[in-house]
Design a protein around this motif. Structure first.
Motif, PDB file in Angstrom:
ATOM      1  N   ASN A  12       0.979  -1.142   0.011  1.00 15.12           N
ATOM      2  CA  ASN A  12       0.173   0.068  -0.064  1.00 15.12           C
ATOM      3  C   ASN A  12       0.859   1.100   0.023  1.00 15.12           C
ATOM      4  OD1 ASN A  12      -1.911   2.090   1.949  1.00 15.12           O
ATOM      5  ND2 ASN A  12      -2.943   1.058   0.088  1.00 15.12           N
ATOM      6  N   ALA A  20       1.486   4.562   3.648  1.00 14.80           N
ATOM      7  CA  ALA A  20       0.452   3.656   3.643  1.00 14.80           C
ATOM      8  C   ALA A  20      -0.712   4.300   4.535  1.00 14.80           C
ATOM      9  CB  ALA A  20       0.717   2.282   4.288  1.00 14.80           C
ATOM     10  N   VAL A  25      -5.302  -0.556   4.341  1.00 19.22           N
ATOM     11  CA  VAL A  25      -4.704  -1.652   4.543  1.00 19.22           C
ATOM     12  C   VAL A  25      -5.628  -2.547   5.507  1.00 19.22           C
ATOM     13  CG1 VAL A  25      -2.981  -2.745   6.155  1.00 19.22           C
ATOM     14  CG2 VAL A  25      -2.551  -0.770   4.932  1.00 19.22           C
TER      15      VAL A  25
END
Length: 555
Positions: A12, A20, A25
């Motif tokens: 990610n 990220a 996530v």
């Protein structure tokens, strides 16, 4: 848990230039591991901690870490799965069998045995025999012989040899006669109720000590169709702790004509005789079966013992409990005959044909059955896990479209005409664009609107609904998405009335959702799998002048 989350966070971060997003996530993690959905709140702090550490790294370090950790995770996971899926006592060439009754096509319950036998045979470079167990003429559907072969081919199961039990009747007669000659079996003409009473008390019936010559004479009369209401019983332990094992039957009279052999035979072997005879003569090394067959294995051990045959390795796995679908072949057949179901591929059924029609890929079924494996614990089948695996397979190629069902016409005042260009797929620019033309009149989902409430038309603007009647009325409010968020406006799909395409979606619960899709949906072809945004994946089943029929796969 952190080890599982880390590769997702790293990927990610790479996608978003080194940063990220914890919620993104979490979403990816739950789509890959749907069994953790109920623990999302507990997972988020763990994910936030992992993401915080990842975001401290440079983009170059993130990529390096993913290469190392990602590969290690994959190898570790693969090694674990390989350990879970191993056969005991593999010596020479592995020979296994998949042995369904041809009473109908295969369903999702059959897939476990089919896949695991195929998997092990391929792993150990062995042979797989398809044995069609058709020695009960009342339970044979003639077209099922070919349907089963077609289903296995679709599933990716490679069959090396096909054996049909009704072709092997003379073999069963030969070994049945041998058991009688050995004094290990006898013809029994007792009333079934009387025999059951004696058996339950551990008392032999009057037929048990009949002379071998007399039994052989009765056996010949059975084969010639001269007797009724008799069976051949195997002599076991009449005092066995399990009454069902005491002198169980191995042949019976059945005068129903067989779909393949007609009235050539009237004496048929029962499963606990034909199966061990075939397993030995066909050279089985390993037999996979549910633990509900443990008693049958014990019964069949008597056959191996009397003929001094070596038994194959029996692996008894836990029961696979499958809910929320129809799996009974007799119920399905009855429903088809009565017009309740369209056919064996009716989307309400649990047949492989029905799943195929819905857009479930064979690779997804194969993978989930491998994951279920041969554990001894009972397992509840997770449709969500199957759908998650299937989504991984189809998502990258599924074009996106808007769809509204139970449609209500909505007229919007005060808005200018707009032409929207949207990607066919968010991550596939090569798929091109689709066009939606807003001209003031749209269809929306019928039960979504309430008067005096703000809504956000997806990818368009905000409106306030003034009247909900047969035709709903609304006024343009604003373009800014922040205003919609501030007012907690619901985002709804819409389809321009002009050039809309009629669509029916067949749902697995039997509901039929009728509505409209956008004009560019008309470009899809039968067998395409697409995603109706915020609705789910569907497979295109039919396309004609009346519109489209689609079959729902899953979210």
């Amino acid at each position: 848990m952190e080890e599982k989350i880390l590769p997702i966070a790293l990927r990610n971060a790479i996608k978003y230039n080194g940063k990220a997003n914890p919620k993104a996530v979490l979403g990816i993690f739950l789509s890959e591991n749907p069994e953790y959905r109920s623990k999302a709140k507990e997972l988020l702090p763990i994910i936030e901690k992992v993401v915080e550490e990842v975001n401290k790294l440079s983009l170059e370090d993130i990529k390096k870490n993913l290469e190392e950790i990602g590969d290690n995770c994959k190898d570790k996971e693969k090694r674990k799965k390989d350990r879970d899926l191993e056969l005991p006592d593999v010596k020479d060439k592995v020979v296994m069998r998949f042995a369904p009754n041809p009473s109908g096509p295969l369903h999702i319950g059959h897939a476990r045995a089919a896949v695991l036998n195929d998997y092990f045979v391929k792993k150990y470079n062995g042979r797989l025999i398809l044995r069609l167990e058709d020695t009960d003429p009342k339970r044979v559907l003639p077209e099922a012989y070919d349907m089963i072969k077609e289903d296995l081919e679709w599933l990716g199961v490679k069959v090396d040899e096909v054996v049909i039990q009704s072709d092997r009747m003379e073999i069963y007669y030969e070994y049945g006669r041998k058991l009688i000659e050995m004094g290990k079996a006898y013809v029994c003409d007792c009333n079934p109720e009387e025999f059951r009473e004696l058996r339950n008390k551990g008392i032999p019936c009057k037929c048990r000590d009949r002379a071998v010559e007399d039994n052989l004479e009765l056996w010949e009369k059975m084969l010639n169709g001269e007797l009724e209401n008799v069976v051949v019983r195997l002599k076991t332990d009449i005092k066995h702790k399990n009454p069902s094992i005491r002198d169980f039957p191995i042949f019976r009279i059945e005068k129903t004509p067989h779909p393949r052999t007609g009235d050539k035979y009237c004496v048929y072997p029962l499963m606990n005789f034909s199966v061990p005879v075939d397993d030995y003569l066909l050279g089985m090394t390993h037999v996979l079966r549910g633990k509900d067959h443990i008693v049958n294995t014990e019964k069949q051990a008597y056959i191996y013992k009397y003929f001094d045959w070596e038994m194959p390795n029996f692996i008894h796995y836990g029961i696979l409990k499958i809910e929320d679908t129809v799996l009974s072949t007799s119920s399905m057949y009855k429903g088809i005959k009565e017009g309740v179901y369209e056919g064996w591929d009716d989307v309400r059924l649990g047949t492989l044909r029905a799943l195929r029609r819905r857009g479930i890929k064979p690779e997804a079924i194969y993978e989930i059955m491998k994951r279920i494996g041969i554990k001894q614990a009972d397992v509840k089948f997770s449709w969500e896990n199957l759908y998650a695996i299937n989504k991984e397979l189809i998502d990258k190629d599924a074009r996106r479209f808007f769809f509204v069902w139970n449609p209500k016409k909505l007229i919007i005042e005060g808005a200018e005409k707009k032409v929207l260009k949207l990607r066919m797929h968010p991550d596939r620019p090569d798929f091109g664009e689709r066009e939606l033309i807003f001209d003031g009149e749209v269809y929306v989902v019928g039960d979504e609107l309430e008067e005096n409430k703000m809504y956000r038309l997806m990818e368009l603007f905000n409106i306030v609904v003034e009247k909900v009647d047969d035709i709903a009325l609304a006024k343009y409010h604003s373009d800014d998405f922040k205003i919609a968020r501030k007012n907690k406006a619901k985002i709804i799909h819409w389809i321009p009335v002009k050039d809309s395409v009629k669509v029916k979606v067949l749902m697995p619960d039997g509901e039929i959702k009728e509505g409209f899709a956008e004009k560019d949906f008309a470009k899809v072809e039968v067998d395409d799998i697409i995603q109706f945004e915020r609705f789910g994946f569907v497979r295109i089943d039919k396309k004609d002048e009346n519109g489209f029929v689609c079959c729902y796969a899953h979210r």
